[in-house]
Scaffold this motif. Sequence first.
Motif, PDB file in Angstrom:
ATOM      1  N   UNK A 173       5.146   8.834 -25.973  1.00  0.00           N
ATOM      2  CA  UNK A 173       6.504   8.831 -26.512  1.00  0.00           C
ATOM      3  C   UNK A 173       7.548   9.288 -25.506  1.00  0.00           C
ATOM      4  N   UNK A 174       7.285  10.348 -24.756  1.00  0.00           N
ATOM      5  CA  UNK A 174       8.282  10.842 -23.795  1.00  0.00           C
ATOM      6  C   UNK A 174       8.617   9.771 -22.758  1.00  0.00           C
ATOM      7  N   UNK A 225       2.664  14.152 -17.068  1.00  0.00           N
ATOM      8  CA  UNK A 225       3.160  14.833 -18.257  1.00  0.00           C
ATOM      9  C   UNK A 225       2.619  16.256 -18.345  1.00  0.00           C
ATOM     10  N   UNK A 226       3.394  17.115 -19.002  1.00  0.00           N
ATOM     11  CA  UNK A 226       2.958  18.472 -19.339  1.00  0.00           C
ATOM     12  C   UNK A 226       3.565  18.816 -20.687  1.00  0.00           C
ATOM     13  N   UNK A 227       2.745  19.189 -21.619  1.00  0.00           N
ATOM     14  CA  UNK A 227       3.245  19.555 -22.935  1.00  0.00           C
ATOM     15  C   UNK A 227       3.977  18.418 -23.631  1.00  0.00           C
ATOM     16  N   UNK A 228       3.569  17.197 -23.369  1.00  0.00           N
ATOM     17  CA  UNK A 228       4.180  16.047 -24.018  1.00  0.00           C
ATOM     18  C   UNK A 228       5.489  15.587 -23.406  1.00  0.00           C
ATOM     19  N   UNK A 229       5.909  16.222 -22.304  1.00  0.00           N
ATOM     20  CA  UNK A 229       7.146  15.838 -21.617  1.00  0.00           C
ATOM     21  C   UNK A 229       6.841  15.445 -20.174  1.00  0.00           C
ATOM     22  N   UNK A 230       7.793  14.786 -19.542  1.00  0.00           N
ATOM     23  CA  UNK A 230       7.620  14.340 -18.162  1.00  0.00           C
ATOM     24  C   UNK A 230       7.838  15.523 -17.222  1.00  0.00           C
ATOM     25  N   UNK A 231       6.812  15.848 -16.468  1.00  0.00           N
ATOM     26  CA  UNK A 231       6.890  16.928 -15.494  1.00  0.00           C
ATOM     27  C   UNK A 231       7.251  16.387 -14.112  1.00  0.00           C
TER      28      UNK A 231
END
Length: 119
Positions: free
Chosen positions: A16-17, A107-113
């Motif tokens: 999703x992110x 990704x990290x924690x469902x977000x783009x790192x």
Amino acid sequence: MPQNQPQTIAPDALPEAITRYLAAHRAHDTATAVTAFTGDATVTDDGRTYEGIAAIERWLSGAATEFTYTVELTGAQRTDATRFVAVHHLEGDFPGGTVDLRYRFALRGGLIERLVIEP
């Protein structure tokens, strides 16, 4: 499948992110695009690295106005549970006129790192 070998996936199978970022970037919606990133994210594009949300927001704002182009998502891959690649075909008024770019996401924690954009 050998470890860290990309596996082709359907573009709609991207997390999703990533799809939120791609849709917002395509729509020149910087405010929504930055919500897909972690606070300490980095983006590398055209040989330059942007660190943190403020720098990414400035990069997105500049990228949206520098050239006029169309973009088509032509493929997607999954390397592991947190690493994905989205392949885009761009056509526009930038030098060369056409290019296929690989957007490499971590990704990290469902977000783009981390996002690295390169041919």
